[in-house]
Design an enzyme around this catalytic site. Structure first.
Site, short mmCIF file in Angstrom:
data_model
loop_
_atom_site.label_atom_id
_atom_site.label_comp_id
_atom_site.label_asym_id
_atom_site.label_seq_id
_atom_site.Cartn_x
_atom_site.Cartn_y
_atom_site.Cartn_z
N GLU A 60 -21.97 25.82 -17.36
CA GLU A 60 -20.81 25.00 -17.01
C GLU A 60 -19.53 25.71 -17.44
O GLU A 60 -18.58 25.86 -16.67
CB GLU A 60 -20.93 23.64 -17.70
CG GLU A 60 -19.74 22.72 -17.46
CD GLU A 60 -19.78 21.49 -18.34
OE1 GLU A 60 -19.06 20.53 -18.01
OE2 GLU A 60 -20.50 21.47 -19.36
N HIS A 61 -19.48 26.14 -18.70
CA HIS A 61 -18.35 26.91 -19.24
C HIS A 61 -18.88 28.26 -19.72
O HIS A 61 -19.84 28.29 -20.49
CB HIS A 61 -17.70 26.22 -20.44
CG HIS A 61 -17.37 24.78 -20.24
ND1 HIS A 61 -18.22 23.75 -20.62
CD2 HIS A 61 -16.27 24.19 -19.72
CE1 HIS A 61 -17.66 22.59 -20.35
NE2 HIS A 61 -16.47 22.82 -19.80
N GLN B 10 -18.08 22.44 -28.37
CA GLN B 10 -18.81 21.79 -27.29
C GLN B 10 -20.00 20.99 -27.80
O GLN B 10 -20.37 19.98 -27.22
CB GLN B 10 -19.27 22.84 -26.27
CG GLN B 10 -18.14 23.48 -25.49
CD GLN B 10 -17.30 22.46 -24.75
OE1 GLN B 10 -17.77 21.74 -23.88
NE2 GLN B 10 -16.02 22.36 -25.12
N ASP C 267 -10.57 22.24 -21.32
CA ASP C 267 -10.85 20.81 -21.44
C ASP C 267 -9.58 19.98 -21.32
O ASP C 267 -9.63 18.83 -20.89
CB ASP C 267 -11.51 20.51 -22.79
CG ASP C 267 -12.97 20.90 -22.83
OD1 ASP C 267 -13.57 21.09 -21.75
OD2 ASP C 267 -13.53 21.02 -23.94
N HIS D 177 -27.26 18.39 29.39
CA HIS D 177 -26.08 18.96 28.76
C HIS D 177 -25.27 19.76 29.79
O HIS D 177 -24.05 19.65 29.84
CB HIS D 177 -26.49 19.88 27.61
CG HIS D 177 -26.86 19.16 26.35
ND1 HIS D 177 -27.89 18.28 26.28
CD2 HIS D 177 -26.31 19.20 25.10
CE1 HIS D 177 -27.98 17.80 25.04
NE2 HIS D 177 -27.03 18.35 24.31
#
Length: 440
Positions: free
Chosen positions: A339-340, A270, A373, A432
Site C-alpha cells: 500500500e505504502h 503504521q 497520510d 447487424h
C-alpha cells in the site's frame, strides 16, 4: 519483536516470493457471512434497523441518524485553531493535486463526417465512509470528499460511526472537517450497516424531526475494517466501490545509507493503526536490519499504543526481509505490492522509478508515509493486500465514467457499410449488417 526472513542466496520466482513474503491474514469470506444478514435487515427495516444496530455495536442509540446541518457547522467553531489550520492546509494541497487529475475530453475525426468523442461524466451521488474505531480519521474525510468534488460529483454524503462519548454523534473533528469541505449530509452510522444504508438507502424517518433519511448512492468509497470490506464486496454491482480495503501496510526498501531511526519510526507509525497492520523492511544491509531491530525496542516502549504496535510488528504480516542487493530488493517489493512503499537508498529517485507495484511511493529520507497520510497532497486511500498489482488509489478517476459519443453522417456510414456487412456475416449476425443497409 519482528521476525527476519532471509532470502539471500536464493533465486525465487514471483510465485515463490508471494508464498514467503509476510501478509495479514484476513478472512473476508467469513466476515461476509456475518454481515450478509445485517445488509438484508437494513434493506428491509431501514432507519429502525440502523438505530438498533448502533445500540448493539456502538453502545449508543443516536438521537439523530442524520446529523443536523447546524450541528455539523457548529463543530467548526469548537476546533482547536492548530487543528483547523492543519486541516485547511491539507484541503488546499489535496485540492491542487486532484484538480490536476481531471482528464480531458477528446474528439477524434476518424474520417470525413465520422467522429468519435469521449466525455468524462461524474457519477450522480457518492457515499463516503469514515471509520471511527481504534482511531478517527478526519484526514479520510478530506481524501474522499476532495477527490469526488474535483470530479464534479453533485451529491455527497458522509457516514461515520456514532460515538458514545459524543452523545451518539460522529467524532466532532470529523464533523468539522465535513463543514470545512461544504458537506452537510452526514450520518451517525458505522460499520457494515453504513455500507448497506449508502447502497440501498434507508427507508423511514428520523425519530426527532421526521426528516426522510438517506437516498441510495452510486459509488461507496472509504476505508474500514474487515466487516466494512466484506459489506462492500456484497454490494458491489448494486453500487460501485473503490476497493475492499484491508489492514494498512508499509514496506521500506532501504540500503546501508538509510537512517535506522527513520526506518524504525516509520514502521511504528503504521503499526499503530491496527494490530493487523503490516510493517516490512526489505534491505541488503544486515547492519541496518540489526540497528532497526534495536531502535524498534526503544520506540515501541515509548509509544502510546505500544500494545497494538507490538502485536502488529510481531504478527505474521510483518518482517525484516534480507536480500542480496537492491536489485533483489526491487523484485521483492514489486512482488509484495505494498500500500505504502518508502525508498530510502542511494539515488532513491532512480530506484523508485523502477518500482512497478505500490499504492504510493515515498522517495528519500524526508518523504515519510506520515506525510502522505496527511499533507503531501496525494490521496491516502490506497490498495492493500497486494491489490496494488492491478488497482490504483482513490482519485478523481474513481468518480468518473468515460462515455464515448459516436456521430457519423450518411457518406461516412456508406464508406464503411460493405465492411460492416462483411464482419457481421462472418460473425453470423446478418441483422447487424442489415441495420446499416436499411439506412443506405
Amino acid at each position: 519483536m519482528i521476525t527476519r526472513i532471509d532470502l539471500r542466496g536464493r533465486s525465487l520466482s514471483r510465485r515463490d516470493l508471494l508464498e514467503v513474503l509476510p501478509r495479514a491474514e484476513v478472512d473476508v469470506e467469513h466476515a461476509a457471512e456475518v454481515v450478509a444478514p445485517i445488509l438484508a435487515a437494513v434493506r428491509e427495516r431501514g432507519a429502525a434497523e440502523l438505530r438498533d444496530l448502533a445500540e448493539r455495536f456502538d453502545g449508543v442509540r443516536p438521537v439523530h441518524l442524520r446529523v443536523p446541518p447546524d450541528v455539523v457547522q457548529a463543530a467548526v467553531g469548537a476546533l482547536d485553531p492548530r487543528v483547523r489550520a492543519a486541516l485547511e492546509e491539507t484541503i488546499s494541497r489535496v485540492r491542487r493535486v486532484h484538480a490536476a487529475q481531471v482528464p480531458a475530453d477528446f474528439t477524434v475525426d476518424v474520417a470525413p463526417g465520422a467522429q468519435v468523442r469521449q466525455r468524462w461524466i461524474p457519477v450522480r451521488r457518492v457515499g463516503l465512509y469514515v471509520p471511527g474505531g481504534l482511531a478517527v480519521y478526519p484526514s479520510s474525510v478530506i481524501m474522499n470528499v476532495v477527490a469526488a468534488q474535483a470530479a464534479g460529483v453533485g451529491s455527497l454524503v458522509v457516514a461515520s460511526p456514532p460515538q458514545k462519548d459524543e452523545g451518539g454523534l460522529p467524532d466532532p473533528v470529523v464533523l468539522a472537517t465535513c463543514a470545512l469541505l461544504g458537506v452537510d449530509e452526514v450520518y451517525a452510522v458505522g460499520g457494515a450497516q453504513a455500507v448497506a444504508m449508502l447502497a440501498f438507502g434507508a427507508a423511514g424517518t428520523d425519530e426527532v424531526d421526521g426528516e426522510t433519511l438517506c437516498e441510495p448512492v452510486d459509488v461507496v468509497t472509504g476505508p474500514g475494517n474487515v466487516y466494512v470490506a466484506a459489506a462492500k464486496r456484497l454490494v458491489r454491482g448494486v453500487v460501485g466501490i473503490d476497493a475492499e480495503a484491508g489492514p494498512t501496510e508499509i514496506a521500506v526498501l532501504a540500503d546501508g545509507t538509510a537512517d535506522a531511526v527513520h526506518v524504525a519510526a516509520d514502521l511504528v507509525s503504521q503499526a499503530e493503526h491496527d494490530p493487523l497492520a503490516a510493517a516490512v523492511l526489505v534491505t541488503p544491509s544486515v547492519e541496518l536490519a540489526g540497528a532497526v531491530e534495536s531502535k524498534l525496542v526503544d520506540l515501541v516502549g515509548a509509544t502510546r499504543h505500544r500494545e497494538r504496535v507490538t502485536t502488529a510488528l510481531g504478527g505474521p504480516q510483518s518482517a525484516i526481509v534480507l536480500v542480496d542487493d537492491l536489485e533483489a530488493g526491487l523484485e521483492v517489493v514489486n512482488a509484495y505490492g505494498a500500500e505504502h512503499l518508502e525508498v530510502q537508498t542511494v539515488d532513491a529517485a532512480a530506484v523508485a522509478e523502477r518500482v512497478t507495484s505500490a499504492g504510493a511511493i515515498f522517495v528519500g529520507a524526508f518523504s515519510p508515509v506520515s506525510l502522505g497520510d496527511y499533507m503531501a497532497g496525494s490521496n491516502h486511500v490506497l490498495p492493500t493486500g497486494g491489490c496494488a498489482h492491478f488497482a490504483s488509489g482513490l482519485g478523481v478517476h474513481s468518480f468518473l465514467r468515460a462515455v464515448q459519443v459516436v456521430e457519423y453522417d450518411a457518406d461516412a456510414l456508406r464508406a464503411v457499410a460493405d465492411r460492416i456487412v462483411a464482419l457481421a456475416d462472418a460473425e453470423g449476425l446478418p441483422a447487424h449488417g442489415e441495420a446499416v443497409q436499411a439506412r443506405l
